[in-house]
Design a protein around this motif. Structure first.
Motif, PDB file in Angstrom:
ATOM      1  N   PRO A 167      -0.073   0.556  18.299  1.00 52.89           N
ATOM      2  CA  PRO A 167       0.994   1.333  17.659  1.00 52.89           C
ATOM      3  C   PRO A 167       0.942   1.178  16.151  1.00 52.89           C
ATOM      4  O   PRO A 167       0.623   0.084  15.651  1.00 52.89           O
ATOM      5  N   GLU A 168       1.218   2.254  15.426  1.00 54.67           N
ATOM      6  CA  GLU A 168       1.303   2.105  13.981  1.00 54.67           C
ATOM      7  C   GLU A 168       2.654   1.500  13.622  1.00 54.67           C
ATOM      8  O   GLU A 168       3.590   1.507  14.430  1.00 54.67           O
ATOM      9  N   ARG A 169       2.761   0.973  12.413  1.00 51.66           N
ATOM     10  CA  ARG A 169       4.027   0.387  11.972  1.00 51.66           C
ATOM     11  C   ARG A 169       5.134   1.454  12.042  1.00 51.66           C
ATOM     12  O   ARG A 169       4.879   2.614  11.709  1.00 51.66           O
ATOM     13  N   ILE A 170       6.325   1.033  12.431  1.00 54.96           N
ATOM     14  CA  ILE A 170       7.442   1.987  12.549  1.00 54.96           C
ATOM     15  C   ILE A 170       7.785   2.588  11.183  1.00 54.96           C
ATOM     16  O   ILE A 170       8.151   3.754  11.065  1.00 54.96           O
ATOM     17  N   VAL A 171       7.653   1.813  10.139  1.00 54.74           N
ATOM     18  CA  VAL A 171       7.678   2.322   8.754  1.00 54.74           C
ATOM     19  C   VAL A 171       6.486   1.696   8.023  1.00 54.74           C
ATOM     20  O   VAL A 171       5.888   0.752   8.517  1.00 54.74           O
ATOM     21  N   HIS A 172       6.120   2.248   6.887  1.00 63.52           N
ATOM     22  CA  HIS A 172       4.977   1.752   6.102  1.00 63.52           C
ATOM     23  C   HIS A 172       3.666   1.795   6.898  1.00 63.52           C
ATOM     24  O   HIS A 172       2.832   0.892   6.800  1.00 63.52           O
ATOM     25  N   ALA A 173       3.484   2.845   7.711  1.00 59.91           N
ATOM     26  CA  ALA A 173       2.291   2.923   8.568  1.00 59.91           C
ATOM     27  C   ALA A 173       1.019   3.133   7.749  1.00 59.91           C
ATOM     28  O   ALA A 173      -0.047   2.679   8.121  1.00 59.91           O
ATOM     29  N   ARG A 174       1.140   3.850   6.634  1.00 56.65           N
ATOM     30  CA  ARG A 174      -0.038   4.173   5.826  1.00 56.65           C
ATOM     31  C   ARG A 174      -0.177   3.145   4.707  1.00 56.65           C
ATOM     32  O   ARG A 174       0.723   3.014   3.855  1.00 56.65           O
ATOM     33  N   GLY A 175      -1.245   2.391   4.705  1.00 55.21           N
ATOM     34  CA  GLY A 175      -1.366   1.371   3.657  1.00 55.21           C
ATOM     35  C   GLY A 175      -2.802   1.001   3.355  1.00 55.21           C
ATOM     36  O   GLY A 175      -3.734   1.361   4.082  1.00 55.21           O
ATOM     37  N   SER A 176      -2.982   0.295   2.259  1.00 55.18           N
ATOM     38  CA  SER A 176      -4.289  -0.197   1.817  1.00 55.18           C
ATOM     39  C   SER A 176      -4.092  -1.595   1.270  1.00 55.18           C
ATOM     40  O   SER A 176      -3.051  -1.876   0.658  1.00 55.18           O
ATOM     41  N   ALA A 177      -5.111  -2.453   1.431  1.00 60.65           N
ATOM     42  CA  ALA A 177      -4.881  -3.854   1.079  1.00 60.65           C
ATOM     43  C   ALA A 177      -6.068  -4.483   0.374  1.00 60.65           C
ATOM     44  O   ALA A 177      -7.171  -3.933   0.385  1.00 60.65           O
ATOM     45  N   ALA A 178      -5.831  -5.634  -0.215  1.00 60.86           N
ATOM     46  CA  ALA A 178      -6.902  -6.373  -0.902  1.00 60.86           C
ATOM     47  C   ALA A 178      -6.567  -7.859  -0.926  1.00 60.86           C
ATOM     48  O   ALA A 178      -5.396  -8.249  -0.876  1.00 60.86           O
ATOM     49  N   HIS A 179      -7.624  -8.664  -1.011  1.00 58.27           N
ATOM     50  CA  HIS A 179      -7.472 -10.114  -1.180  1.00 58.27           C
ATOM     51  C   HIS A 179      -7.453 -10.461  -2.668  1.00 58.27           C
ATOM     52  O   HIS A 179      -7.981  -9.712  -3.501  1.00 58.27           O
ATOM     53  N   TYR A 195      11.101  -7.883  11.332  1.00 55.49           N
ATOM     54  CA  TYR A 195       9.633  -7.842  11.193  1.00 55.49           C
ATOM     55  C   TYR A 195       8.925  -8.512  12.354  1.00 55.49           C
ATOM     56  O   TYR A 195       8.044  -7.947  12.994  1.00 55.49           O
ATOM     57  N   GLN A 196       9.333  -9.745  12.649  1.00 55.68           N
ATOM     58  CA  GLN A 196       8.656 -10.445  13.730  1.00 55.68           C
ATOM     59  C   GLN A 196       8.914  -9.748  15.058  1.00 55.68           C
ATOM     60  O   GLN A 196       8.034  -9.657  15.910  1.00 55.68           O
ATOM     61  N   ASP A 197      10.105  -9.222  15.184  1.00 54.43           N
ATOM     62  CA  ASP A 197      10.459  -8.522  16.424  1.00 54.43           C
ATOM     63  C   ASP A 197       9.532  -7.332  16.653  1.00 54.43           C
ATOM     64  O   ASP A 197       8.949  -7.165  17.722  1.00 54.43           O
ATOM     65  N   THR A 198       9.349  -6.507  15.626  1.00 56.85           N
ATOM     66  CA  THR A 198       8.509  -5.316  15.796  1.00 56.85           C
ATOM     67  C   THR A 198       7.046  -5.711  16.000  1.00 56.85           C
ATOM     68  O   THR A 198       6.311  -5.070  16.742  1.00 56.85           O
ATOM     69  N   GLN A 199       6.630  -6.800  15.349  1.00 59.12           N
ATOM     70  CA  GLN A 199       5.214  -7.186  15.444  1.00 59.12           C
ATOM     71  C   GLN A 199       4.857  -7.691  16.837  1.00 59.12           C
ATOM     72  O   GLN A 199       3.711  -7.590  17.268  1.00 59.12           O
ATOM     73  N   ILE A 200       5.837  -8.182  17.569  1.00 61.73           N
ATOM     74  CA  ILE A 200       5.566  -8.628  18.940  1.00 61.73           C
ATOM     75  C   ILE A 200       5.075  -7.451  19.775  1.00 61.73           C
ATOM     76  O   ILE A 200       4.136  -7.584  20.565  1.00 61.73           O
ATOM     77  N   SER A 201       5.638  -6.266  19.569  1.00 62.59           N
ATOM     78  CA  SER A 201       5.085  -5.129  20.324  1.00 62.59           C
ATOM     79  C   SER A 201       3.914  -4.490  19.588  1.00 62.59           C
ATOM     80  O   SER A 201       2.940  -4.073  20.210  1.00 62.59           O
ATOM     81  N   ARG A 202       3.957  -4.419  18.260  1.00 56.16           N
ATOM     82  CA  ARG A 202       2.836  -3.773  17.549  1.00 56.16           C
ATOM     83  C   ARG A 202       1.535  -4.543  17.744  1.00 56.16           C
ATOM     84  O   ARG A 202       0.467  -3.951  17.859  1.00 56.16           O
ATOM     85  N   LEU A 203       1.626  -5.862  17.784  1.00 58.36           N
ATOM     86  CA  LEU A 203       0.407  -6.671  17.878  1.00 58.36           C
ATOM     87  C   LEU A 203       0.254  -7.338  19.252  1.00 58.36           C
ATOM     88  O   LEU A 203      -0.609  -8.196  19.437  1.00 58.36           O
ATOM     89  N   GLY A 204       1.083  -6.947  20.208  1.00 59.36           N
ATOM     90  CA  GLY A 204       0.825  -7.282  21.604  1.00 59.36           C
ATOM     91  C   GLY A 204       1.159  -8.689  22.047  1.00 59.36           C
ATOM     92  O   GLY A 204       0.424  -9.247  22.857  1.00 59.36           O
TER      93      GLY A 204
END
Ligand code: HEM
Length: 527
Positions: free
Chosen positions: A197-209, A489-498
């Motif tokens: 599943p994509e993020r419920i908000v902020h689904a489109r993003g780009s990242a860097a270290h 955040y943690q709540d949504t990530q439990i389903s987004r990340l399984g």
């Protein structure tokens, strides 16, 4: 007061490994052997491995002379070293307000807390059975999970070489295809389950270290280790995002931008999950689902994408006067940034800094791009959306590839509760700023983004930021919007990340090794 028993002297040597059960040379007792063929475990396969004698002293390693007896013995000693909970009284009443360090007992022999005596039987799979005591390899650098497939034979996920990756297995020249073609089935099954599943908000993003470097010690204000000394560097992973659009939507739409920073500090992960606008639409988390439903595409025909030019959004806004401040920012060119490299970031909420003495001050967090803050104008943004939907993603990637590392200065507005009491606005209200005329921003460090991710899915997609992730020396304020975020955040990530073990996904794992008694759950990896 903390009670600490003296730990027993160990049969230890420097590396601690010799604390492990020694080889048993008694003939005829071998059920496992080490490299040199020495027996490593018990005399008797019929003896229980789950408990020792009921009373201490009835058996000892010396008398029984084998590793299992030694394990029983050291387990007994460990239990005897903490006969009762000396800290119990501290859990009640006034004393519980000042939690003390708990008791610590060191086992006289590592076998007491080891899971099995056969740990030292090595193989190419299990390794030599010599884990570094006290370490958690999930906190090692990402190199531990980087895969190099160059020059390798194509295999299945089970490591079995694949003879033919182009044709399914058929009964005869023209089929039918056989169900037993496990290679075809594995390939298709994995493909079938590629999406999460994509993020419920902020689904489109780009990242860097990159890294954060502290300018000067902030010990006066905070015990947070990343601000302990001038020049101290802490690794970071930063994800920039739009809010409303789906994962494949265009970059240059009119929207708030997310600016989420994960600091991998030596005291655990701190996630500063901010935006590029210093205020927010609402004051209370209770309204967040309604706000997002109003802004997302309308439910009957899923229009519009990544924009808020529709009735449900304006219905919400027109009924919510507290959103006006945020709307002025959203309707300005701030909502169509030129580049992620040229964007400010804000923690938005009022947080707290707490120093070693327990003194607390309020703080607002600011990121300022060294390249300056720049925006597109609307005509440019619209044109770019069509010509290059990946405009910001490409820009960030190419800047880092070419060595033009984006830099941001980190600043804090630090003020006391007494100052806050005198302001004409509430610092717990996320629809308000704290004017810089009242509390100037103090620069405290800079962040440099100097490395692109290697795998978009494994890193940028699976990274899980959480407003609840803070470290010693930082604290929340009573902002009711922040309270909702601490849960969400943690709540949504439990389903987004399984499942509940997404902290073990390498990009989310802290560099400070976690140790606790949580167990099991989907995708548990720690052994
Ligand atoms: C009650 C208010 C809010 C709630 C309930 C909420 C909830 C969420 C949720 C569920 C996600 C998706 C997380 C994921 O799937 O990993 C998210 C992402 C995000 N939120 Fe919020 N949010 C709220 C307010 C805010 C505010 C005020 C800010 C800025 C200060 C913010 C910044 C972000 C950012 C930057 C992300 C994207 C993180 C990433 O890059 O993965 N949110 N939020």
């Amino acid at each position: 007061m903390t009670t600490r028993k003296k730990s027993r002297s160990t049969r230890s040597t420097k590396d601690g490994l010799k604390n492990r059960p020694g080889p048993n040379r008694t003939a005829g007792n071998r059920i496992g052997s080490d490299d040199s063929g020495n027996a490593t475990v018990s005399k008797s396969s019929s003896r229980s491995t789950v408990s020792g004698p009921a009373h201490r002293g009835e058996s000892s390693a010396e008398s029984a002379g084998d590793a299992l007896a030694a394990k029983f013995d050291s387990t007994q000693k460990l239990a005897a070293d903490m006969p009762y909970n000396a800290n119990k009284a501290l859990e009640h009443g006034e004393l519980s307000m000042q939690p003390q360090e708990g008791q610590r007992i060191t086992a006289s022999d590592p076998s007491a807390t080891g899971s099995t005596l056969t740990e030292t039987n090595p193989s190419n799979k299990t390794g030599a059975g010599k884990p570094q005591l006290g370490t958690n390899p999930s906190s090692l650098p990402l190199d531990r999970v980087r895969v190099d497939s160059s020059g390798q034979t194509l295999t299945t996920n089970q490591g079995v070489p694949v003879a033919d990756n182009q044709n399914s297995l058929k009964a005869g020249y023209r089929g039918p295809v056989l169900l037993q073609d496990f290679i075809l089935r594995e390939k298709i099954t994995h493909f079938d389950h590629e999406r999460i599943p994509e993020r419920i908000v902020h689904a489109r993003g780009s990242a860097a270290h990159g890294f954060f470097e502290c300018y000067d010690s902030l010990k006066k204000y905070t015990a947070a280790s990343l601000f302990a000394e001038a020049g101290k560097r802490t690794p970071v992973f930063v994800r920039f995002s739009t809010v409303i659009g789906e994962r494949g939507s265009a970059d240059t739409v009119r929207d708030v931008r997310g600016f989420a920073v994960k600091f991998y500090t030596d005291q655990g992960n701190w996630d500063l999950v901010g935006n590029n606008i210093p205020v927010f639409f609402i004051q209370d988390a209770m309204k967040f689902p309604d706000l997002v439903h109003a802004a997302k595409p309308e439910p009957h025909f899923a229009v519009p994408q990544a924009s808020t030019a529709h009735d449900t959004f304006w219905d919400f806004i027109s009924l919510m006067p507290e959103s006006t401040h945020m709307m002025l920012w959203v309707m300005s060119d701030r909502a169509i940034p030129r580049s992620f490299r040229m964007m400010q970031g804000f923690g938005v909420h009022t947080f707290r800094l707490v120093n070693d003495d327990g003194d607390s001050r309020f703080v607002k967090f600011h990121w300022n791009p060294m390249a300056g803050t720049h925006s597109l104008d609307w005509d440019e943004a619209v044109k770019i959306s069509g010509a290059d939907a990946d405009f910001h993603r490409r820009d960030l990637w190419e800047a880092i590839e070419s060595g033009a590392y984006p830099e941001y200065e980190f600043g804090m507005q630090i003020f006391t509760e007494e100052q806050a009491e005198k302001f004409s606005f509430d610092v717990l209200d996320a629809t308000k700023i704290v004017p810089e005329e009242l509390v100037p921003v103090t620069p405290v460090g800079k962040m440099v983004l100097n490395r692109n991710p290697d795998n978009f899915f494994a890193e940028t997609e699976q990274v899980a930021f959480c407003a609840a992730h803070i470290v010693p020396g930082l604290d929340f304020s009573n902002d009711p919007l922040l309270a909702g975020r601490i849960h969400s955040y943690q709540d949504t990530q439990i389903s987004r990340l399984g499942g509940p073990n997404f902290h073990e996904i390498p990009i989310n794992a802290p560099v400070a090794p976690p140790h606790n008694n949580q167990r099991d759950g989907m995708h548990r990896q720690a052994i």
